[in-house]
Write a protein that holds these residues in place. Structure first.
Motif, PDB file in Angstrom:
ATOM      1  N   ILE A  28       0.764  -1.016   0.078  1.00  0.00           N
ATOM      2  CA  ILE A  28      -0.026  -0.034  -0.089  1.00  0.00           C
ATOM      3  C   ILE A  28       0.912   1.209   0.085  1.00  0.00           C
ATOM      4  O   ILE A  28       1.644   1.456   1.011  1.00  0.00           O
ATOM      5  CB  ILE A  28      -1.053   0.176   1.280  1.00  0.00           C
ATOM      6  N   LYS A  29       0.757   2.159  -0.998  1.00  0.00           N
ATOM      7  CA  LYS A  29       1.460   3.320  -1.277  1.00  0.00           C
ATOM      8  C   LYS A  29       0.702   4.501  -0.448  1.00  0.00           C
ATOM      9  O   LYS A  29      -0.283   4.705  -0.860  1.00  0.00           O
ATOM     10  CB  LYS A  29       1.958   3.534  -2.415  1.00  0.00           C
ATOM     11  N   ILE A  30       1.775   5.212   0.503  1.00  0.00           N
ATOM     12  CA  ILE A  30       1.061   6.328   1.025  1.00  0.00           C
ATOM     13  C   ILE A  30       1.879   7.554   0.807  1.00  0.00           C
ATOM     14  O   ILE A  30       3.044   7.447   0.609  1.00  0.00           O
ATOM     15  CB  ILE A  30       0.672   6.184   2.646  1.00  0.00           C
ATOM     16  N   SER A  31       1.226   8.729   0.428  1.00  0.00           N
ATOM     17  CA  SER A  31       1.933   9.827   0.020  1.00  0.00           C
ATOM     18  C   SER A  31       1.404  11.091   0.798  1.00  0.00           C
ATOM     19  O   SER A  31       0.099  11.222   0.959  1.00  0.00           O
ATOM     20  CB  SER A  31       1.671  10.184  -1.539  1.00  0.00           C
ATOM     21  N   ASN A  32       2.308  11.825   1.307  1.00  0.00           N
ATOM     22  CA  ASN A  32       1.861  13.127   1.994  1.00  0.00           C
ATOM     23  C   ASN A  32       1.438  14.048   1.164  1.00  0.00           C
ATOM     24  O   ASN A  32       2.634  14.561   0.401  1.00  0.00           O
ATOM     25  CB  ASN A  32       3.083  13.521   2.868  1.00  0.00           C
ATOM     26  N   ASN A  33       0.413  14.667   1.091  1.00  0.00           N
ATOM     27  CA  ASN A  33      -0.228  15.613   0.184  1.00  0.00           C
ATOM     28  C   ASN A  33       0.079  17.277   0.699  1.00  0.00           C
ATOM     29  O   ASN A  33       0.026  18.033   0.054  1.00  0.00           O
ATOM     30  CB  ASN A  33      -1.663  15.662  -0.120  1.00  0.00           C
ATOM     31  N   SER A  34       0.359  17.124   2.043  1.00  0.00           N
ATOM     32  CA  SER A  34       0.426  18.600   2.775  1.00  0.00           C
ATOM     33  C   SER A  34       1.635  19.022   2.802  1.00  0.00           C
ATOM     34  O   SER A  34       2.782  18.444   2.379  1.00  0.00           O
ATOM     35  CB  SER A  34      -0.295  18.250   4.098  1.00  0.00           C
ATOM     36  N   GLN A  35       1.799  20.328   3.351  1.00  0.00           N
ATOM     37  CA  GLN A  35       2.928  21.035   3.531  1.00  0.00           C
ATOM     38  C   GLN A  35       3.393  20.926   5.273  1.00  0.00           C
ATOM     39  O   GLN A  35       4.193  21.350   5.451  1.00  0.00           O
ATOM     40  CB  GLN A  35       2.698  22.709   3.310  1.00  0.00           C
ATOM     41  N   GLU A  36       3.029  19.951   5.917  1.00  0.00           N
ATOM     42  CA  GLU A  36       3.199  19.663   7.209  1.00  0.00           C
ATOM     43  C   GLU A  36       3.667  18.150   7.292  1.00  0.00           C
ATOM     44  O   GLU A  36       3.461  17.513   6.422  1.00  0.00           O
ATOM     45  CB  GLU A  36       2.066  19.823   7.890  1.00  0.00           C
ATOM     46  N   HIS A  37       4.485  17.911   8.417  1.00  0.00           N
ATOM     47  CA  HIS A  37       4.824  16.629   8.769  1.00  0.00           C
ATOM     48  C   HIS A  37       3.437  15.835   9.145  1.00  0.00           C
ATOM     49  O   HIS A  37       2.453  16.470   9.629  1.00  0.00           O
ATOM     50  CB  HIS A  37       5.687  16.422   9.945  1.00  0.00           C
ATOM     51  N   VAL A  58       6.215   8.940  10.406  1.00  0.00           N
ATOM     52  CA  VAL A  58       5.914  10.131  10.159  1.00  0.00           C
ATOM     53  C   VAL A  58       6.454  10.450   8.703  1.00  0.00           C
ATOM     54  O   VAL A  58       7.569  10.145   8.416  1.00  0.00           O
ATOM     55  CB  VAL A  58       6.560  11.210  11.152  1.00  0.00           C
ATOM     56  N   LEU A  59       5.712  11.093   7.906  1.00  0.00           N
ATOM     57  CA  LEU A  59       6.003  11.423   6.623  1.00  0.00           C
ATOM     58  C   LEU A  59       6.523  13.037   6.409  1.00  0.00           C
ATOM     59  O   LEU A  59       5.650  13.784   7.042  1.00  0.00           O
ATOM     60  CB  LEU A  59       5.017  11.115   5.542  1.00  0.00           C
ATOM     61  N   LYS A  60       7.463  13.232   5.867  1.00  0.00           N
ATOM     62  CA  LYS A  60       7.669  14.571   5.677  1.00  0.00           C
ATOM     63  C   LYS A  60       6.968  15.197   4.526  1.00  0.00           C
ATOM     64  O   LYS A  60       6.215  14.308   3.685  1.00  0.00           O
ATOM     65  CB  LYS A  60       9.234  14.886   5.281  1.00  0.00           C
ATOM     66  N   PRO A  61       6.665  16.588   4.313  1.00  0.00           N
ATOM     67  CA  PRO A  61       5.891  17.008   3.403  1.00  0.00           C
ATOM     68  C   PRO A  61       6.270  16.520   1.867  1.00  0.00           C
ATOM     69  O   PRO A  61       7.482  16.721   1.625  1.00  0.00           O
ATOM     70  CB  PRO A  61       6.174  18.636   3.274  1.00  0.00           C
ATOM     71  N   GLY A  62       5.338  15.925   1.241  1.00  0.00           N
ATOM     72  CA  GLY A  62       5.558  15.188  -0.134  1.00  0.00           C
ATOM     73  C   GLY A  62       6.305  14.162  -0.198  1.00  0.00           C
ATOM     74  O   GLY A  62       6.475  13.597  -1.512  1.00  0.00           O
ATOM     75  N   GLU A  63       6.641  13.530   0.915  1.00  0.00           N
ATOM     76  CA  GLU A  63       7.230  12.165   1.017  1.00  0.00           C
ATOM     77  C   GLU A  63       6.125  11.003   0.745  1.00  0.00           C
ATOM     78  O   GLU A  63       5.107  11.075   1.238  1.00  0.00           O
ATOM     79  CB  GLU A  63       7.811  11.962   2.300  1.00  0.00           C
ATOM     80  N   CYS A  64       6.829   9.909   0.059  1.00  0.00           N
ATOM     81  CA  CYS A  64       5.995   8.643  -0.050  1.00  0.00           C
ATOM     82  C   CYS A  64       6.511   7.711   0.551  1.00  0.00           C
ATOM     83  O   CYS A  64       7.795   7.365   0.723  1.00  0.00           O
ATOM     84  CB  CYS A  64       5.992   8.412  -1.587  1.00  0.00           C
ATOM     85  N   LEU A  65       5.735   6.558   1.029  1.00  0.00           N
ATOM     86  CA  LEU A  65       6.235   5.307   1.689  1.00  0.00           C
ATOM     87  C   LEU A  65       5.396   4.360   1.179  1.00  0.00           C
ATOM     88  O   LEU A  65       4.192   4.333   0.997  1.00  0.00           O
ATOM     89  CB  LEU A  65       6.147   5.472   2.952  1.00  0.00           C
ATOM     90  N   GLU A  66       6.118   3.030   1.084  1.00  0.00           N
ATOM     91  CA  GLU A  66       5.137   1.799   0.885  1.00  0.00           C
ATOM     92  C   GLU A  66       4.969   0.824   2.163  1.00  0.00           C
ATOM     93  O   GLU A  66       6.192   0.619   2.916  1.00  0.00           O
ATOM     94  CB  GLU A  66       5.831   0.893  -0.131  1.00  0.00           C
TER      95      GLU A  66
END
Length: 196
Positions: A28-37, A58-66
């Motif tokens: 499952i791929k999740i992506s941070n859409n926000s400008q926040e952590h 915790v994902l940084k702004p714009g970061e993706c993770l599987e």
């Protein structure tokens, strides 16, 4: 005005190809859409059957993770493939000081409003059979992992679902290629121009 979701989640359902005696996984791929952590936590309605790597972070702004979701090995394939299990991915705005180890704290405090996304778990089994060219019914049904389902022109909705499962059973990255498109590999050499 609609608020933007903190996380994009792909796919919107978790598909598992069942095999006896083996753990099976899906990504499952999740992506941070926000400008926040953004902190996330993954849960399930059946904690004894599934585990997740990672299950929080915790994902940084714009970061993706599987995230890899793993189903425990089955002793037998159930005859009824219906599955009522669900995955829940919670997300909340975090600070840069939060880490994967402290992400759980944000969800246990109970005072923060967090977003929730529910993913349905879908199970399918590997079926192999000898193909008889004189009998098209099995091929049209798409009940094989070695042959794709047949599109007859009147069964598009059914064919679309079976074709997606067929491609995903080969490789999840193959299905991502169907969704995002194939990109031609580019080889460069400073001395020689390589053209197809």
């Amino acid at each position: 005005m609609s608020m933007q979701k903190l996380l994009d989640i792909d796919p919107q359902q978790a598909a598992f190809r069942l095999e006896v005696g083996r753990q099976v996984s899906c990504r499952i791929k999740i992506s941070n859409n926000s400008q926040e952590h953004v902190a996330f936590q993954v849960m399930t309605t059946n904690v004894h059957k599934y585990c997740f790597r990672p299950n929080a972070g915790v994902l940084k702004p714009g970061e993706c993770l599987e995230i890899t979701a793993t189903m425990q090995a089955l002793t037998e394939i159930p005859s009824n493939m219906a599955c009522n299990d669900k995955f829940v991915i919670r997300s909340v705005v975090a600070t840069p000081l939060h880490t994967a180890e402290t992400a759980h704290e944000l969800f246990s405090e109970g005072t923060l409003a967090f977003e929730e996304c529910r993913l349905k778990v879908v199970c399918f089994k590997c079926i192999s059979f000898s193909y008889n060219p004189g009998t098209m019914n099995a091929h049209m049904a798409g009940g094989s992992t070695t042959r794709p389902p047949l599109l007859t022109g009147t069964n598009y909705s059914y064919w679309k679902t079976k074709m997606k499962m067929f491609i995903m059973s080969m490789d999840e990255d193959a299905w991502r290629t169907v969704l995002t498109g194939w990109k031609r590999p580019v080889a460069t050499d400073e001395k020689v121009s390589l053209e197809p």
